[in-house]
Design an enzyme around this catalytic site. Structure first.
Site, PDB file in Angstrom:
ATOM      1  N   SER A  95     -11.387   0.041   2.236  1.00 24.18           N
ATOM      2  CA  SER A  95     -10.640  -0.210   3.467  1.00 24.18           C
ATOM      3  C   SER A  95     -10.037   1.085   3.982  1.00 24.18           C
ATOM      4  O   SER A  95      -9.243   1.727   3.291  1.00 24.18           O
ATOM      5  CB  SER A  95      -9.542  -1.240   3.214  1.00 24.18           C
ATOM      6  OG  SER A  95     -10.089  -2.478   2.839  1.00 24.18           O
ATOM      7  N   GLU A 114      -5.635   4.603   5.338  1.00 27.59           N
ATOM      8  CA  GLU A 114      -5.283   4.474   3.912  1.00 27.59           C
ATOM      9  C   GLU A 114      -5.614   5.727   3.124  1.00 27.59           C
ATOM     10  O   GLU A 114      -4.794   6.191   2.327  1.00 27.59           O
ATOM     11  CB  GLU A 114      -5.973   3.250   3.304  1.00 27.59           C
ATOM     12  CG  GLU A 114      -5.362   1.945   3.721  1.00 27.59           C
ATOM     13  CD  GLU A 114      -5.531   0.857   2.662  1.00 27.59           C
ATOM     14  OE1 GLU A 114      -5.460   1.189   1.467  1.00 27.59           O
ATOM     15  OE2 GLU A 114      -5.718  -0.293   3.034  1.00 27.59           O
ATOM     16  N   ARG A 156       0.816  -1.213   0.000  1.00 27.22           N
ATOM     17  CA  ARG A 156       0.000   0.000   0.000  1.00 27.22           C
ATOM     18  C   ARG A 156       0.852   1.266   0.000  1.00 27.22           C
ATOM     19  O   ARG A 156       0.491   2.282   0.589  1.00 27.22           O
ATOM     20  CB  ARG A 156      -0.943   0.017   1.219  1.00 27.22           C
ATOM     21  CG  ARG A 156      -1.930  -1.133   1.282  1.00 27.22           C
ATOM     22  CD  ARG A 156      -2.915  -1.107   0.111  1.00 27.22           C
ATOM     23  NE  ARG A 156      -3.910  -2.142   0.263  1.00 27.22           N
ATOM     24  CZ  ARG A 156      -3.763  -3.390  -0.174  1.00 27.22           C
ATOM     25  NH1 ARG A 156      -2.670  -3.736  -0.835  1.00 27.22           N
ATOM     26  NH2 ARG A 156      -4.711  -4.270   0.004  1.00 27.22           N
TER      27      ARG A 156
END
Length: 341
Positions: A241, A336, A168
């Site tokens: 998410s 995120e 990520r």
């Protein structure tokens, strides 16, 4: 910029982000090519305005109105290079819808990104987050990309290695705003082995032999799993998410496991990756709702905006969740989505 290309003023951004949080851009401009992007950035620089680049709006939270220029990347195009061969490169304009590009590739029989079906956002945003799902990450197939380097104002080609991909993470997250991606190139192949080992996907497909499966069949399986577990942003506003799965040292994991034998962890080279959803769920957040925002009742990683909440409502809930996980488990969760102020 020409008179015809002047940015619009006071544009509402609620429909341009998947959380549907209200925010107003002082100026707003859509760009369809590199020349238009360079002109928009030059216009903002001349006026001393901050710039926010916008793709599909699926991985950011507007914390109020934006006082500068929002530039939405609308560069389109889907083409193949060497498509007559077993391996081929899919070239995507940064404004292409990512999920539609996955289905386009799978429909042509090319494998490599089918596990990334139904991830919201644009092709240009995919490398920023190094999107991943069901055992596959974008970095597994990205060959190179074209971006505008805002320091020089020139177009540059960045290879996979240049992008500094990690879980990520990427060069673009490490240097926010420095590059604006305009085109991505993905190396796919008709004979690439399908990635079927991820738990949910393996269970869904059961005993089906991989030789009997196509890229489209895997994409459809991924879509079915995601729809069962995750809310559609068009129906329930969300940003997917909201927290990364944290990685902790092996010794810390052993301590956590001693106190919580059912804790979920996946060994990594740098430690053990914990399931953030498990941590949040054990803190009692799954299904939580206040008057405006909440946590999805089937996936604790997903924060939802069920009743017209603001970006600050979302961020306040996220901070409270993060604090509760830290206090109970000694693990700090990282958000995120990017925060736009």
């Amino acid at each position: 910029m020409s008179a015809q290309a002047e940015p619009r003023e006071f544009v509402e951004l609620g429909d341009l982000n998947t959380l549907h949080v209200p925010a107003v851009a002082r100026y707003y401009q859509e760009v369809a090519d590199a020349e238009a992007l360079q002109a928009a950035l030059g216009w903002a620089e001349a006026k001393g305005l901050p710039v926010q680049i916008l793709g599909g709006g699926s991985n950011l939270v507007f914390d109020g109105d934006f006082p500068g220029l929002v530039v939405r990347i609308a560069v389109r195009g889907r083409t193949w290079e060497q498509a007559a061969q077993q391996a081929a490169t899919l070239v995507l304009g940064a404004g292409e819808n990512w999920h539609e590009a996955v289905l386009y590739a799978a429909g042509a029989g090319y494998r490599g990104i089918e596990n990334l079906a139904l991830i919201p956002g644009t092709a240009g945003a995919a490398p920023v987050q190094n999107i991943g799902a069901y055992g596959v990450e974008l970095c597994d197939t990205l060959e190179s990309l074209t971006a505008l380097d805002r320091r020089s104002g020139e177009l540059v080609t960045l290879t996979n290695a240049d992008c500094r991909f990690a879980y990520r993470d990427s060069l673009f997250k490490q240097n926010p705003g420095l590059y604006v991606i305009l085109e991505v190139r993905l190396r796919l192949a008709r004979d690439k082995p399908l990635a079927l080992g991820y738990g949910d996907l393996e269970a869904y497909l059961g005993q089906v032999e991989s030789a009997e499966l196509t890229a489209m069949a895997v994409a459809e399986a991924v879509m079915a799993i995601r729809r069962r577990k995750l809310p559609d942003p068009e129906m329930i506003p969300n940003a997917g998410s909201f927290f990364k799965n944290p990685v902790v040292p092996a010794a810390q994991f052993d301590e956590l496991q001693a106190s919580h034998p059912d804790i979920v962890g996946y060994p990594q080279s740098e430690g053990v990756k914990l399931a953030a959803a498990w941590l949040i769920d054990r803190c009692g957040w799954k299904g939580y709702r206040n008057a405006r925002v909440g946590v999805h009742n089937r996936q604790a990683l997903v924060l939802i905006n069920h009743s017209g909440g603001s970006g600050r409502d979302i961020l306040a809930l996220a901070a409270t969740i993060r604090d509760s996980v830290r206090d109970r488990f000694g693990v700090v969760l990282e958000m995120e989505p990017g925060i736009v102020r």
